[in-house]
Enzyme design. Structure first.
Site, PDB file in Angstrom:
ATOM      1  N   ASP A 177     -43.913  -4.479  -6.925  1.00 60.79           N
ATOM      2  CA  ASP A 177     -44.489  -3.214  -7.384  1.00 60.79           C
ATOM      3  C   ASP A 177     -43.553  -2.718  -8.473  1.00 60.79           C
ATOM      4  O   ASP A 177     -42.408  -2.369  -8.195  1.00 60.79           O
ATOM      5  CB  ASP A 177     -44.537  -2.245  -6.201  1.00 60.79           C
ATOM      6  CG  ASP A 177     -44.952  -0.836  -6.590  1.00 60.79           C
ATOM      7  OD1 ASP A 177     -45.091  -0.560  -7.804  1.00 60.79           O
ATOM      8  OD2 ASP A 177     -45.115  -0.009  -5.678  1.00 60.79           O
ATOM      9  N   LYS A 201     -40.906  -1.644   5.082  1.00 63.47           N
ATOM     10  CA  LYS A 201     -42.055  -2.430   4.636  1.00 63.47           C
ATOM     11  C   LYS A 201     -41.815  -3.081   3.281  1.00 63.47           C
ATOM     12  O   LYS A 201     -40.936  -2.709   2.536  1.00 63.47           O
ATOM     13  CB  LYS A 201     -43.278  -1.545   4.594  1.00 63.47           C
ATOM     14  CG  LYS A 201     -43.202  -0.490   3.524  1.00 63.47           C
ATOM     15  CD  LYS A 201     -44.228   0.565   3.753  1.00 63.47           C
ATOM     16  CE  LYS A 201     -44.019   1.691   2.796  1.00 63.47           C
ATOM     17  NZ  LYS A 201     -43.985   1.291   1.402  1.00 63.47           N
ATOM     18  N   TYR A 223     -32.600  -2.241   9.255  1.00 68.19           N
ATOM     19  CA  TYR A 223     -34.035  -2.390   8.994  1.00 68.19           C
ATOM     20  C   TYR A 223     -34.395  -1.601   7.745  1.00 68.19           C
ATOM     21  O   TYR A 223     -34.198  -0.394   7.681  1.00 68.19           O
ATOM     22  CB  TYR A 223     -34.828  -1.887  10.195  1.00 68.19           C
ATOM     23  CG  TYR A 223     -36.298  -2.120  10.034  1.00 68.19           C
ATOM     24  CD1 TYR A 223     -36.874  -3.325  10.411  1.00 68.19           C
ATOM     25  CD2 TYR A 223     -37.111  -1.150   9.464  1.00 68.19           C
ATOM     26  CE1 TYR A 223     -38.213  -3.550  10.244  1.00 68.19           C
ATOM     27  CE2 TYR A 223     -38.449  -1.373   9.295  1.00 68.19           C
ATOM     28  CZ  TYR A 223     -38.999  -2.572   9.692  1.00 68.19           C
ATOM     29  OH  TYR A 223     -40.331  -2.783   9.515  1.00 68.19           O
TER      30      TYR A 223
HETATM   31  P1  13P Z   1     -45.667   1.343  -2.068  1.00 71.86           P
HETATM   32  O1  13P Z   1     -44.670   0.658  -1.185  1.00 71.86           O
HETATM   33  O2  13P Z   1     -46.988   0.640  -2.096  1.00 71.86           O
HETATM   34  O3  13P Z   1     -45.110   1.601  -3.426  1.00 71.86           O
HETATM   35  O4  13P Z   1     -46.029   2.743  -1.399  1.00 71.86           O
HETATM   36  C1  13P Z   1     -45.036   3.689  -1.249  1.00 71.86           C
HETATM   37  C2  13P Z   1     -45.461   4.851  -0.434  1.00 71.86           C
HETATM   38  O5  13P Z   1     -44.694   5.286   0.362  1.00 71.86           O
HETATM   39  C3  13P Z   1     -46.780   5.434  -0.637  1.00 71.86           C
HETATM   40  O6  13P Z   1     -46.976   6.590   0.149  1.00 71.86           O
HETATM   41 MG    MG Z   2     -45.574   1.860  -5.295  1.00 68.79          MG
HETATM   42 MG    MG Z   3     -47.374  -1.279  -2.695  1.00 66.82          MG
END
Ligand code: 13P
Ligand code: MG
Ligand code: MG
Ligand code: 13P
Length: 380
Positions: free
Chosen positions: A13, A234, A231
């Protein structure tokens, strides 16, 4: 020339329009141009550029094996070019996943995610590419267990003699930065004992136990790996799955996504929401930065290049994959995903709508606790 082909999906990203929603088409175009140069230079044989939500995904075929410096360097340069465009337009979170200024030979540990598999091409080599936004690598554990371990999902485990032999699973422990290889069906319950804890364990790879097949699936788990002892959360993960002929059929790979499982990572990386299966075009996160999207596209690897629905004489890089979740069949799962996600939202800032305290990407807890230090009294 190697008789083995490597399929790599490298993703990052590096900025998006509309908040964390969609990369600008010019950013994708910059990646296409770089990868075209990579084909001309002989670094890769073919490529395809796509996205899920705000994540750009670079699909590559080559014969250089996993973790190749030149292949990773090419992707790094493509992401740098896209970042430059995103910065000029002042897009959201431009360069978000490029964690270092100087590329040191491998994308792993530098921010982007990578799923790569090397294999000997079969007579037909159908591949399903899964891409997720607003969630973490361990989200694939549940569907992959259904596909590779559960005969009530994959009838092939019962009736296909090679699938019947079972599979080997590489499982990573992201807290202790360790890995273990386990075997199905005999260790099924032990495997589930680990993988049920999605905060600590994730599937990295699955291999066929039949001699002539090799790798079946691979998941990108990069940020988890670099964060030894801590950790990080995501990673908007990708998962590559080979299909058919001793491996799960395409339809068996897709079936688990009819159930909109709850996964961690939407809105500020800090909430549980239901996985929403959708087309690439429908992957913009439009409700509370989600719900977490899962896309699945299909292409073959044919003579070291991708083959989708496009003319076989199309120039390299021009592909039209099958978009599995585009069809109306999946409306049912989408409706359930929205319903389940709305149900979770009604809990507001309370668990289980929000993640456990160790996993929150945002928190004010230490500051609040520090402010209350003097006022906090021992219970009688
Ligand atoms: P991304 O990891 O897709 O950039 O999303 C970040 C996020 O916290 C959106 O609320
Ligand atoms: Mg993003
Ligand atoms: Mg993303
Ligand atoms: P066909 O008989 O149409 O090739 O299908 C076989 C199969 O594996 C479907 O999942």
């Amino acid at each position: 020339m190697s008789d083995r082909v490597t399929v790599s999906v490298i993703k990052a990203d590096v900025g998006s329009v509309g908040g964390h929603a969609r990369p600008h088409p010019l950013m994708m175009q910059k990646c296409v141009e770089r990868l075209k140069d990579g084909v001309r230079a002989g670094t890769v044989d073919d490529f395809y550029v796509t996205r899920v939500g705000d994540d750009i995904n670079l699909y590559l075929t080559h014969t250089r094996g996993e973790n190749n410096k030149d292949v990773h360097g090419l992707c790094w340069d493509a992401f740098m070019d896209a970042t430059k465009v995103a910065k000029e337009m002042k897009l959201y979170a431009a360069g978000q996943d490029l964690l270092t200024d100087a590329f040191s030979g491998n994308i792993r540990g530098a921010g982007p995610g990578a799923a790569e598999m090397e294999f000997k091409e079969r007579g037909a080599e159908p591949i399903v590419f899964f891409m997720a936004d607003k969630t973490e690598p361990s989200s694939y554990s549940f569907p992959l267990c259904k596909v590779f371990m559960d005969p009530f999902t994959t009838t092939g485990l019962v009736i296909d003699p090679r699938a019947h032999e079972g599979f080997k699973f590489e499982i990573v422990d992201v807290i202790d930065s360790k890995k273990v290889i386990m075997s199905t069906p005999e260790e099924t319950y032990d495997i589930l004992t680990l993988l049920g804890d999605t905060t600590r364990y994730a599937i990295k790879r699955i291999w066929s136990k039949s001699d002539d097949i090799g790798i079946g699936a691979v998941v990108s788990t990069e940020k988890l790996n670099i964060s030894a002892g801590k950790y990080v959360g995501k990673d908007d993960p990708v998962c590559i799955c080979r299909a058919q002929s001793g491996l799960p059929a395409v339809g068996e790979h897709l079936q688990p996504y009819m159930f909109p499982a709850l996964v961690a990572g939407w809105m500020r990386g800090s909430h549980y929401g239901a996985w929403y299966p959708c087309s690439v075009a429908d992957s913009d996160p439009v409700f509370f930065d989600g719900p977490p999207r899962i896309c699945a596209v299909g292409m073959h690897v044919s003579n070291g290049k991708f083959q989708g629905l496009e003319d076989p004489n199309s120039p390299v890089g021009v592909h039209e994959p099958l978009d599995y979740f585009a069809g109306s069949c999946w409306d049912e799962a989408r409706r359930s995903a929205v319903k389940a996600s709305m149900y979770m939202r009604r809990h507001g800032p309370f668990m289980p709508a929000v993640l456990g305290p160790e996993e929150m990407e945002y928190t004010t807890r230490p500051a609040v606790l520090s402010k209350l230090k003097e006022r906090m009294e021992k219970l009688e």
